[in-house]
Design a protein around this motif. Sequence first.
Motif, PDB file in Angstrom:
ATOM      1  N   THR A 159      -7.647  38.602   4.126  1.00 31.07           N
ATOM      2  CA  THR A 159      -6.226  38.673   4.532  1.00 31.07           C
ATOM      3  C   THR A 159      -5.262  38.255   3.421  1.00 31.07           C
ATOM      4  N   LEU A 178      -7.561  43.395   5.762  1.00 27.66           N
ATOM      5  CA  LEU A 178      -6.290  43.480   6.471  1.00 27.66           C
ATOM      6  C   LEU A 178      -5.301  44.245   5.598  1.00 27.66           C
ATOM      7  N   TYR A 209      -0.019  33.010   8.113  1.00 26.01           N
ATOM      8  CA  TYR A 209       0.415  33.174   9.514  1.00 26.01           C
ATOM      9  C   TYR A 209      -0.655  33.872  10.350  1.00 26.01           C
ATOM     10  N   ILE A 210      -1.058  35.065   9.912  1.00 23.81           N
ATOM     11  CA  ILE A 210      -2.043  35.829  10.684  1.00 23.81           C
ATOM     12  C   ILE A 210      -3.412  35.161  10.606  1.00 23.81           C
ATOM     13  N   SER A 263      -2.859  38.151   0.617  1.00 22.06           N
ATOM     14  CA  SER A 263      -2.068  39.144  -0.119  1.00 22.06           C
ATOM     15  C   SER A 263      -0.605  38.781   0.081  1.00 22.06           C
ATOM     16  N   ASN A 278      -4.811  29.971   5.340  1.00 18.75           N
ATOM     17  CA  ASN A 278      -3.632  29.218   5.779  1.00 18.75           C
ATOM     18  C   ASN A 278      -2.447  30.115   6.145  1.00 18.75           C
ATOM     19  N   GLY A 291      -7.358  33.504   2.315  1.00 20.71           N
ATOM     20  CA  GLY A 291      -5.953  33.184   2.624  1.00 20.71           C
ATOM     21  C   GLY A 291      -5.836  32.566   4.005  1.00 20.71           C
ATOM     22  N   ARG A 312      -5.462  28.378  -1.683  1.00 23.25           N
ATOM     23  CA  ARG A 312      -5.218  28.310  -3.133  1.00 23.25           C
ATOM     24  C   ARG A 312      -5.232  26.892  -3.679  1.00 23.25           C
ATOM     25  N   LYS A 317      -3.057  22.950   0.681  1.00 28.10           N
ATOM     26  CA  LYS A 317      -2.746  24.048   1.611  1.00 28.10           C
ATOM     27  C   LYS A 317      -3.749  24.135   2.759  1.00 28.10           C
ATOM     28  N   SER A 358       7.572  38.375   8.619  1.00 25.50           N
ATOM     29  CA  SER A 358       7.793  39.118   9.873  1.00 25.50           C
ATOM     30  C   SER A 358       8.396  38.242  10.963  1.00 25.50           C
ATOM     31  N   TYR A 412       6.613  46.369  -1.817  1.00 18.76           N
ATOM     32  CA  TYR A 412       5.605  45.778  -0.936  1.00 18.76           C
ATOM     33  C   TYR A 412       4.667  46.852  -0.397  1.00 18.76           C
ATOM     34  N   LYS A 426       0.414  47.385  -0.751  1.00 19.04           N
ATOM     35  CA  LYS A 426      -0.570  47.500   0.331  1.00 19.04           C
ATOM     36  C   LYS A 426      -1.326  48.834   0.246  1.00 19.04           C
ATOM     37  N   VAL A 431       4.032  42.124  12.676  1.00 17.78           N
ATOM     38  CA  VAL A 431       3.255  41.185  13.481  1.00 17.78           C
ATOM     39  C   VAL A 431       4.178  40.059  13.948  1.00 17.78           C
ATOM     40  N   PRO A 460       1.342  47.175  12.289  1.00 18.68           N
ATOM     41  CA  PRO A 460       2.764  47.226  11.924  1.00 18.68           C
ATOM     42  C   PRO A 460       3.310  45.795  11.898  1.00 18.68           C
TER      43      PRO A 460
HETATM   44  P1  NDP Z   1       1.718  34.835   5.058  1.00 19.53           P
HETATM   45  O1  NDP Z   1       2.722  34.847   3.984  1.00 19.53           O
HETATM   46  O2  NDP Z   1       1.837  33.816   6.132  1.00 19.53           O
HETATM   47  O3  NDP Z   1       0.248  34.743   4.443  1.00 19.53           O
HETATM   48  C1  NDP Z   1      -0.092  35.283   3.228  1.00 19.53           C
HETATM   49  C2  NDP Z   1      -1.436  34.722   2.793  1.00 19.53           C
HETATM   50  O4  NDP Z   1      -1.806  35.348   1.557  1.00 19.53           O
HETATM   51  C3  NDP Z   1      -1.367  33.225   2.507  1.00 19.53           C
HETATM   52  O5  NDP Z   1      -2.617  32.645   2.748  1.00 19.53           O
HETATM   53  C4  NDP Z   1      -1.041  33.199   1.030  1.00 19.53           C
HETATM   54  O6  NDP Z   1      -1.446  32.022   0.359  1.00 19.53           O
HETATM   55  C5  NDP Z   1      -1.861  34.364   0.527  1.00 19.53           C
HETATM   56  N1  NDP Z   1      -1.297  34.878  -0.721  1.00 19.53           N
HETATM   57  C6  NDP Z   1      -0.056  35.360  -0.926  1.00 19.53           C
HETATM   58  N2  NDP Z   1       0.116  35.679  -2.213  1.00 19.53           N
HETATM   59  C7  NDP Z   1      -1.038  35.382  -2.845  1.00 19.53           C
HETATM   60  C8  NDP Z   1      -1.479  35.460  -4.193  1.00 19.53           C
HETATM   61  N3  NDP Z   1      -0.686  35.939  -5.155  1.00 19.53           N
HETATM   62  N4  NDP Z   1      -2.718  35.053  -4.481  1.00 19.53           N
HETATM   63  C9  NDP Z   1      -3.511  34.540  -3.511  1.00 19.53           C
HETATM   64  N5  NDP Z   1      -3.167  34.433  -2.231  1.00 19.53           N
HETATM   65  C10 NDP Z   1      -1.938  34.856  -1.892  1.00 19.53           C
HETATM   66  O7  NDP Z   1       1.793  36.295   5.677  1.00 19.53           O
HETATM   67  P2  NDP Z   1       1.006  37.083   6.801  1.00 19.53           P
HETATM   68  O8  NDP Z   1       0.036  36.230   7.500  1.00 19.53           O
HETATM   69  O9  NDP Z   1       2.012  37.810   7.574  1.00 19.53           O
HETATM   70  O10 NDP Z   1       0.238  38.155   5.912  1.00 19.53           O
HETATM   71  C11 NDP Z   1      -1.154  38.188   5.759  1.00 19.53           C
HETATM   72  C12 NDP Z   1      -1.592  39.602   5.486  1.00 19.53           C
HETATM   73  O11 NDP Z   1      -1.187  40.453   6.566  1.00 19.53           O
HETATM   74  C13 NDP Z   1      -1.036  40.244   4.233  1.00 19.53           C
HETATM   75  O12 NDP Z   1      -2.088  40.978   3.650  1.00 19.53           O
HETATM   76  C14 NDP Z   1       0.032  41.187   4.764  1.00 19.53           C
HETATM   77  O13 NDP Z   1       0.216  42.261   3.903  1.00 19.53           O
HETATM   78  C15 NDP Z   1      -0.598  41.628   6.063  1.00 19.53           C
HETATM   79  N6  NDP Z   1       0.334  42.173   7.050  1.00 19.53           N
HETATM   80  C16 NDP Z   1       1.294  41.384   7.605  1.00 19.53           C
HETATM   81  C17 NDP Z   1       2.168  41.901   8.545  1.00 19.53           C
HETATM   82  C18 NDP Z   1       3.212  41.061   9.205  1.00 19.53           C
HETATM   83  O14 NDP Z   1       4.093  41.617   9.869  1.00 19.53           O
HETATM   84  N7  NDP Z   1       3.172  39.739   9.084  1.00 19.53           N
HETATM   85  C19 NDP Z   1       2.117  43.317   8.919  1.00 19.53           C
HETATM   86  C20 NDP Z   1       1.044  44.052   8.313  1.00 19.53           C
HETATM   87  C21 NDP Z   1       0.194  43.483   7.416  1.00 19.53           C
HETATM   88  P3  NDP Z   1      -0.363  30.885  -0.072  1.00 19.53           P
HETATM   89  O15 NDP Z   1       0.023  30.183   1.188  1.00 19.53           O
HETATM   90  O16 NDP Z   1      -1.126  30.042  -1.009  1.00 19.53           O
HETATM   91  O17 NDP Z   1       0.785  31.599  -0.711  1.00 19.53           O
END
Ligand code: NDP
Length: 336
Positions: free
Chosen positions: A78, A120, A11-12, A80, A9, A7, A32, A36, A214, A163, A167, A197, A195
């Motif tokens: 990461t 993550l 945010y984190i 999800s 691309n 994943g 994906r 992207k 977030s 959600y 997790k 981010v 928590p």
């Molecule tokens: P983003 O939405 O920016 O990133 C999510 C990433 O997961 C993207 O690369 C996205 O791909 C991919 N993804 C989402 N759904 C699917 C799917 N069904 N199949 C395959 N890939 C998927 O969010 P964050 O960066 O914030 O989140 C990344 C991780 O950090 C997650 O696991 C989240 O639970 C965890 N997290 C985030 C927090 C926050 O506050 N931001 C806090 C705690 C944990 P695509 O672009 O193709 O959809």
Amino acid sequence: GKVLVTGANGYIAVWVVKALLEQGFSVRGTVRSASKGAHLKETFKSYGDKLELVVVEDITKDGAFDEAVKDVDAIEHTASPFHFNAEDPAELITPAVAGTGSVLQSALKYGINVKRVVVLSSCASVIDTSLPQPVTFSEADWNDYSIREVQAKGKNATAGDKYRASKTLAEKAAWVFYEKYKGELQWDLVVLNPPFVFGPVLHAVDSPESLNTSVKDWYTFVLKGKGDPQAVATFASAWVDVRDLAEAHVLAIKKEVAGGNRIIVSAGSFKWQDWVIEARKFAPEIPLGDTSYKSPEIYPLQYDTSRGTRLLGIPFRTKEETTRDIIANFKEKGWF
Ligand code: NDP
């Protein structure tokens, strides 16, 4: 060494990729679709072929990562979904659980060089929102509450519980897998539990409306003053800067002693009004809103972060530093 980031691309994840590249690692990122990956390639073009991207269309498929894990030394999982728009809880739970499962399965079968897998997770897997506050959680705590809520209420469970259940179930699955195969693995598992981010964005976002969950909350509650006014004063949670979390991902693969641990990665507690006060230092035009607010002596929701301090030792940015950098980032984008 070479590190697989799933994943890539997100945010984190983009900040994780940046931290890895800056510290001399090669990175193989999964996305994906090829489109992207375009922004990632552009962002890190100075690193040339030290950043390689591969397309994994469906992370839930058995064997999805069989090719991607070959010849990498570590994995940062990461990918999800993180959003509050799912009708059916399975929209979140299936990719969270099966995605984690397929990464670990591929690492077991084909990750012959893999020494460490970092998953993550989230404080969503730790907290129990039914407990009276103030409350302090540690890595000993599990969010079985959200799982029970989703089992009992299905589609009618709250968006937050859907959600958080995704997790919690994904992280539990990772630990069950690890315990089961521990004897035959040449890698070990580290789980990071952050928590909320916050921090500047580096991934592809063309408008504030399409921000990740977030940062969009921060934008809505702090900069726009558009959040539910009740929540600005009462909602309490904890946070970490995205760049500190990215550093935690690097340390989680470097620090031998971290192996076998889930680790809360939190800089501290907040109420939205705290961020409004910080933001006004850099943008005095932001309305103060609640003039009677005093930040609480004991925050309603706290995390014991001693394990992370001991095992990773990350110096955390302050609310002021993070706020300054978000505002600069948003001004540059013309969003503020
Ligand atoms: P983003 O939405 O920016 O990133 C999510 C990433 O997961 C993207 O690369 C996205 O791909 C991919 N993804 C989402 N759904 C699917 C799917 N069904 N199949 C395959 N890939 C998927 O969010 P964050 O960066 O914030 O989140 C990344 C991780 O950090 C997650 O696991 C989240 O639970 C965890 N997290 C985030 C927090 C926050 O506050 N931001 C806090 C705690 C944990 P695509 O672009 O193709 O959809």
